[in-house]
Design an enzyme around this catalytic site. Structure first.
Site, PDB file in Angstrom:
ATOM      1  N   SER A 185      -9.699   1.334   3.063  1.00  0.00           N
ATOM      2  CA  SER A 185      -8.883   2.204   2.239  1.00  0.00           C
ATOM      3  C   SER A 185      -7.810   1.465   1.435  1.00  0.00           C
ATOM      4  CB  SER A 185      -8.192   3.229   3.136  1.00  0.00           C
ATOM      5  OG  SER A 185      -7.323   2.576   4.030  1.00  0.00           O
ATOM      6  N   LYS A 229       0.848  -1.189   0.000  1.00  0.00           N
ATOM      7  CA  LYS A 229       0.000   0.000   0.000  1.00  0.00           C
ATOM      8  C   LYS A 229       0.885   1.242   0.000  1.00  0.00           C
ATOM      9  CE  LYS A 229      -3.920   1.718   2.824  1.00  0.00           C
ATOM     10  NZ  LYS A 229      -4.797   1.384   3.976  1.00  0.00           N
ATOM     11  N   SER A 236      -9.753  -1.373   7.114  1.00  0.00           N
ATOM     12  CA  SER A 236      -9.237  -1.129   5.767  1.00  0.00           C
ATOM     13  C   SER A 236      -8.528  -2.293   5.091  1.00  0.00           C
ATOM     14  CB  SER A 236      -8.285   0.062   5.779  1.00  0.00           C
ATOM     15  OG  SER A 236      -9.039   1.237   5.730  1.00  0.00           O
TER      16      SER A 236
HETATM   17  N1  GLN Z   1     -13.030   3.098   6.565  1.00  0.00           N
HETATM   18  C1  GLN Z   1     -12.474   3.490   7.832  1.00  0.00           C
HETATM   19  C2  GLN Z   1     -12.156   4.958   7.825  1.00  0.00           C
HETATM   20  O1  GLN Z   1     -12.451   5.597   6.855  1.00  0.00           O
HETATM   21  C3  GLN Z   1     -11.268   2.654   8.128  1.00  0.00           C
HETATM   22  C4  GLN Z   1     -10.040   3.167   7.498  1.00  0.00           C
HETATM   23  C5  GLN Z   1      -8.864   2.321   7.792  1.00  0.00           C
HETATM   24  O2  GLN Z   1      -8.962   1.246   8.374  1.00  0.00           O
HETATM   25  N2  GLN Z   1      -7.712   2.841   7.428  1.00  0.00           N
HETATM   26  O3  GLN Z   1     -11.640   5.481   8.770  1.00  0.00           O
END
Ligand code: GLN
Length: 474
Positions: A153, A78, A177
């Site tokens: 994400s 990532k 994420s």
């Molecule tokens: N979707 C969650 C957020 O927007 C989790 C993001 C993540 O785990 N980095 O915060």
């Protein structure tokens, strides 16, 4: 021809050792797959131009008879993990040209285990999002339906594996994420116990919740990557020693937080899919019981106070002086406003504002203070329940992948995608999403997942149950 769509790390390692193909051939196959498919999917922000050089080095070692867990295996990372000499932008304009001067510990661990770092994958800006639509570099599409999101994400890392472009990848998970995009794209996505994997070299979202973990096709592969990346690291004081937790002997009791599962907008066919998974565990000899966790429902609310509070503090460093973009104004403060105004996207700005608000004088106790107390309550309740059960089981998400654009206007509906994944981050638990089949939407079969979480440090129980469920044992 190497068939990347079914190839696992385990199978590739055997083939490499037997000389059925070389690391160069495998890496070339990945690069061709990205050329063929990634114009549509957009999982990668960059395929590294030194990938083949890395592959040649791996081939040399294979010839010498060296045996390492990931020798010759291409892995994508990532875009929020530093790989020395390469750009790491965290999906943000503000870091568009930032080049890492050192590698993240997790990346170094991969390299030491012989992996080839194929490239960096797309993500929501600073890992804020559930759809990869918040990337400053375009949307990653779901390989199962290009009109839908891959989740987020870590959407790029998920789609890179699901789309058959690489054998495994790393993502980061602050609230879901890794596991949510894993479920949306039909691959395994795993978040380790907080402190198991070093966060050194991970561009932080919320430091008390962030963990790095793998995307793979099988639970066995996920465990291989996990074994490579976990361990105490002096560069991250929150990492723990390998033997910090006593491993429970392997009982087989699964708990389902019934009211939570019934109450959280789970679509009927996703619910049905979940019940089938429950039956499968029963048929495998697991005892399944319903449990009650009163405070679990507050997890998402707690998360959306703690996460922005930490994010707003972490992002203060992007001031146009130390890293990345620099826009000049008349005064220092104007430089700051201009740089951040131009460099940050809408969701990032929303969270900086939210985070600053919940930490501000007069509101700190009401919001941040209460959220910290609620976090302790949720954690205590979860730790307590693991005296009676070994695995907490829920669907990974209430719905399959949604359409691109469907939730961008309504942040709350986007946040709800993480309802089942967030509790593990709040309590620091290890948690894994396993592909559990598909549901139909507009005649397309879309993957969904089941989520297994275990007590702190009980990764091995979780992996064992995962292999059982995916029929990987024997
Ligand atoms: N979707 C969650 C957020 O927007 C989790 C993001 C993540 O785990 N980095 O915060």
């Amino acid at each position: 021809m190497i068939d990347l769509s079914t190839l696992t790390i385990v199978k590739a390692r055997q083939a490499l050792t037997k000389g059925e193909f070389t690391a160069r051939e495998l890496t070339e196959a990945c690069i061709s797959a990205t050329k063929e498919k990634d114009n549509d999917i957009h999982a990668f922000l960059e395929v590294f131009d030194d990938a083949l050089t890395q592959a040649d080095e791996a081939d040399k070692k294979i010839k010498e008879g060296i045996d390492l867990p990931l020798l010759g295996i291409p892995v994508a990372v990532k875009d929020n993990m530093l790989v020395e000499g390469h750009i790491a932008s965290a999906g943000s304009k503000i870091l568009e040209k930032y080049r890492a001067t050192y590698s993240a510990t997790a990346v170094n661990n991969l390299l030491e285990a012989g992996a080839i770092i194929l490239g960096r994958t797309n993500m929501d800006e600073f890992a804020m999002g559930s759809s990869t639509e918040n990337s400053a570099y375009g949307i990653t599409k779901n390989p199962h339906d290009l009109e839908r999101v891959a989740g987020g994400s870590s959407g790029g890392s998920a789609a890179a594996v699901a789309g058959g472009m690489v054998l495994a990848s790393l993502g980061s998970d602050t609230g879901g994420s890794i596991r949510q995009p894993g479920a949306f794209t039909g691959v395994v996505g795993m978040k380790p116990t907080y402190g198991r994997v070093s966060r050194s070299g991970l561009i932080a979202l919320a430091s008390s919740l962030d963990q790095i973990g793998p995307f793979t096709k099988t639970a066995e592969d996920a465990e291989i990557i996990y074994q490579v990346i976990n361990g105490r690291d002096p560069k991250d004081s929150t990492t723990i020693e390998g033997d910090a937790y006593e491993e429970n002997e392997s009982r087989k009791i699964i708990g389902i937080p019934r009211e939570f599962v019934e109450g959280e907008g789970v679509e009927p066919d996703v619910k049905k899919n979940f019940e089938e998974a429950v039956l499968k565990f029963k048929s495998l000899g697991y005892e399944v019981k319903d449990i009650s966790l009163e405070n679990l429902k507050y997890s998402l609310a707690v998360y959306y106070i703690l996460m922005p509070a930490e994010a707003s503090s972490n992002l203060a460093r992007f001031d146009g002086v130390k890293y990345g973009l620099r826009e000049l104004g008349e005064t220092g403060i104007e430089d700051y406003f201009k740089t951040r105004g131009k460099g940050f996207g809408a969701e990032t700005r929303r969270r900086v504002i939210l985070g600053t608000y919940v930490l501000s004088s007069g509101y700190y106790d009401a919001y941040y203070g209460s959220a910290v107390s609620a976090k302790a309550l949720i954690t205590r309740e979860l730790r307590e329940i693991f005296k009676d059960i070994d695995i907490l089981l829920t669907p990974t998400t209430p719905t399959p992948a949604f359409k691109i654009g469907e939730r961008t206007e309504n942040p709350l509906s986007m946040y709800l995608a993480d309802i089942f994944t967030v509790p593990a981050n709040i309590a620091g638990l290890p948690s894994i999403s396993l592909p559990s089949g598909t549901v139909l939407r507009e005649e397309k079969a879309l993957p969904v997942g089941v989520l297994l979480s275990a007590d702190l440090g009980q990764e091995s129980i979780m992996f064992k149950a995962s292999r059982d469920y995916l029929n990987e044992n024997g």
